[in-house]
Design a protein around this motif. Structure first.
Motif, PDB file in Angstrom:
ATOM      1  N   PRO A   1       0.840  -1.211   0.000  1.00 45.12           N
ATOM      2  CA  PRO A   1       0.000   0.000   0.000  1.00 45.12           C
ATOM      3  C   PRO A   1       0.867   1.250   0.000  1.00 45.12           C
ATOM      4  CG  PRO A   1       0.100  -0.940   2.204  1.00 45.12           C
ATOM      5  CD  PRO A   1       0.859  -1.877   1.310  1.00 45.12           C
ATOM      6  N   LEU A   2       0.396   2.304  -0.695  1.00 43.65           N
ATOM      7  CA  LEU A   2       1.127   3.573  -0.747  1.00 43.65           C
ATOM      8  C   LEU A   2       0.485   4.664   0.101  1.00 43.65           C
ATOM      9  CD1 LEU A   2       2.091   3.926  -4.530  1.00 43.65           C
ATOM     10  CD2 LEU A   2       3.556   3.246  -2.620  1.00 43.65           C
ATOM     11  N   HIS A   3      -0.760   4.445   0.532  1.00 39.79           N
ATOM     12  CA  HIS A   3      -1.466   5.433   1.347  1.00 39.79           C
ATOM     13  C   HIS A   3      -2.139   4.720   2.505  1.00 39.79           C
ATOM     14  CE1 HIS A   3      -1.070   8.817  -1.513  1.00 39.79           C
ATOM     15  NE2 HIS A   3      -1.157   7.883  -2.445  1.00 39.79           N
TER      16      HIS A   3
ATOM     17  N   GLU B   1      12.267   9.060   0.742  1.00 39.97           N
ATOM     18  CA  GLU B   1      12.121   9.902  -0.450  1.00 39.97           C
ATOM     19  C   GLU B   1      11.555   9.095  -1.621  1.00 39.97           C
ATOM     20  OE1 GLU B   1      14.814   9.754   1.459  1.00 39.97           O
ATOM     21  OE2 GLU B   1      14.610  11.737   2.429  1.00 39.97           O
ATOM     22  N   PHE B   2      12.054   7.879  -1.816  1.00 41.50           N
ATOM     23  CA  PHE B   2      11.571   7.026  -2.906  1.00 41.50           C
ATOM     24  C   PHE B   2      10.088   6.726  -2.744  1.00 41.50           C
ATOM     25  CE2 PHE B   2      10.595   2.528  -3.924  1.00 41.50           C
ATOM     26  CZ  PHE B   2      10.614   2.612  -5.306  1.00 41.50           C
ATOM     27  N   LEU B   3       9.683   6.331  -1.554  1.00 42.30           N
ATOM     28  CA  LEU B   3       8.295   5.982  -1.309  1.00 42.30           C
ATOM     29  C   LEU B   3       7.387   7.201  -1.411  1.00 42.30           C
ATOM     30  CD1 LEU B   3       8.919   3.571   1.685  1.00 42.30           C
ATOM     31  CD2 LEU B   3       8.158   2.906  -0.600  1.00 42.30           C
ATOM     32  N   ARG B   4       7.855   8.330  -0.888  1.00 43.01           N
ATOM     33  CA  ARG B   4       7.044   9.536  -0.939  1.00 43.01           C
ATOM     34  C   ARG B   4       6.843   9.999  -2.386  1.00 43.01           C
ATOM     35  NH1 ARG B   4       2.985  11.165   1.894  1.00 43.01           N
ATOM     36  NH2 ARG B   4       2.797  13.409   2.093  1.00 43.01           N
TER      37      ARG B   4
ATOM     38  N   SER C   1       3.188  10.626  -4.774  1.00 45.17           N
ATOM     39  CA  SER C   1       2.852  11.945  -5.326  1.00 45.17           C
ATOM     40  C   SER C   1       2.800  11.975  -6.852  1.00 45.17           C
ATOM     41  CB  SER C   1       3.855  12.992  -4.826  1.00 45.17           C
ATOM     42  OG  SER C   1       5.166  12.657  -5.234  1.00 45.17           O
ATOM     43  N   ILE C   2       3.068  10.861  -7.523  1.00 44.20           N
ATOM     44  CA  ILE C   2       2.992  10.819  -8.985  1.00 44.20           C
ATOM     45  C   ILE C   2       1.571  11.147  -9.431  1.00 44.20           C
ATOM     46  CG2 ILE C   2       3.157   9.342 -11.027  1.00 44.20           C
ATOM     47  CD1 ILE C   2       5.300   7.721  -9.520  1.00 44.20           C
TER      48      ILE C   2
END
Length: 391
Positions: A197-199, A330-333, A337-338
């Motif tokens: 999951p990203l969020h 930084e990579f995950l953030r 945001s893409i």
């Protein structure tokens, strides 16, 4: 959005034109009457014939938004009996309004060979939202060993899955069938064993529940790995101009999940004529069946993009996989945001198709999930989870 702008510009232009004309014999009260009359006619027209843009139709129509409920477009030629039956069934299902309630849930469908390496991460994602989701696991090679209470007892009857063959689509349909048995499941997300999951859960829930489209990836690739895989044996039901490509990792609304269950005509076409070594071509049903099918029967009801991030920039047979050293905050953030979708084509010019990710006509981040991550990334993902998923 274009329609909405057009209507707004029409009002503005008429007002400007009216104010520019010199009519000294008309008094101010008359102008007010004219203006009120015009606005009344405009609102009545908008109510009876609501605009087709997502924002405007919700404002002007008491019946709700009709943008995604338009009847499917079928060929003008005479249809076969099977096509006519399919058309009737699809139209009736699309007429069914979504039923959302406080009990509405997202069904998370995990397609995996065996044990899920990121159960601990998903456990953290699900925690505290027990009545807003359900989990289904299709393990094609061996019975998984579960570590999270949310996955225990959630395995369904599974069959062997071979990459690139129709068995992949069969597994997807099997997962959907089990999830549809629960009437509270309103959204259906297909995930692999390498997905994360990203969020946070609330963000994902609102993103999927508060829109009326399915996130099915579908685009035109005129190269050998796109329409080059098309077989004329699919005619007349599936024409070459309708053939599409896309990622298999979907998020479906309930209407569309039911349509997939009801479809036998188009599924059979892809089962018979989209497979490896078919007429000297390698066609993969999981990349073409749903993108083509929904482009044909409900093009306005899909977003033409996936909500699962996959990195195809290396132009290999498989997407890039991420290792432990790749995992930084930084990579995950950056992934979260893409806000532009990217499609890599296989045509001679190697065109790259990009476009904004729209959510209810508003530009938003594209992705809720991401893959492919090696199991070794788990520890770092657990460390960063609370930070990178913060909205």
């Amino acid at each position: 959005m274009k329609t909405t702008r057009a209507w707004q510009l029409g009002v503005k232009d008429i007002l400007v034109m009216s104010s520019s004309r010199q009519r000294p014999h008309l008094k101010r009260p008359v102008w007010i009457i004219v203006l009120v009359t015009f606005v009344s006619i405009f609102l009545i027209t908008a109510y009876v014939y609501p605009p087709t843009s997502s924002a405007a139709c919700y404002i002007f129509s008491s019946r709700g938004c009709t943008l995604y409920n338009q009847p499917p477009t079928f060929p003008s030629r005479e249809l076969s009996d099977d096509e006519t039956i399919s058309q009737v069934v699809i139209r009736e299902i699309l007429k069914t309004p979504p039923i959302l309630s406080k009990k509405s849930k997202i069904a998370f469908l995990f397609l995996t060979p065996g044990t899920l390496p990121f159960e601990e991460l998903w456990d953290k994602f699900f925690r505290g939202h027990e009545h807003r989701f359900s989990v289904f696991v299709h393990a094609s090679k061996g019975k998984p060993v579960h570590t999270s209470r949310y996955f225990i007892g959630r395995d369904i009857h599974s069959e062997k899955v071979v990459w690139g063959k129709i068995s992949m689509v069969d597994a997807e349909r099997r997962l959907l069938a089990h999830a549809l048995l629960d009437p509270d499941n309103q959204q259906f997300v297909l995930l692999s064993d390498s997905c994360i999951p990203l969020h946070n859960f609330d963000y994902v829930y609102n993103y999927l529940m508060l829109t009326n489209v399915s996130f099915i990836d579908s685009f035109v690739d005129l190269g050998p790995h796109g329409t080059g895989r098309y077989s004329e044996h699919m005619m007349p039901e599936v024409e070459k101009s309708a053939f599409r490509k896309g990622s298999q990792w979907f998020s479906l609304k309930r209407q569309h999940a039911i349509i997939i269950m009801a479809d036998s005509l188009y599924y059979t076409k892809f089962r018979l004529y989209c497979k490896p070594n078919m007429d000297g071509r390698n066609c993969y049903a999981d990349e073409h069946y749903l993108p083509t099918f929904f482009n044909m029967i409900d093009p306005g009801g899909i977003a033409n993009r996936s909500v699962t991030y996959v990195d195809w920039s290396e132009a290999k047979w498989h997407p890039r996989s991420f290792r432990a050293q790749d995992i930084t905050y930084e990579f995950l953030r950056n992934l979260t945001s893409i806000d532009k979708s990217v499609h890599f084509t296989s045509d001679p010019k190697r065109r790259v198709i990009t476009g904004p990710c729209l959510w209810n006509t508003v530009k938003r981040p594209c992705y809720l999930f991401a893959r492919k991550f090696y199991p070794e990334t788990l520890d770092r993902l657990m460390i960063h989870f609370s930070n990178y998923t913060t909205v």
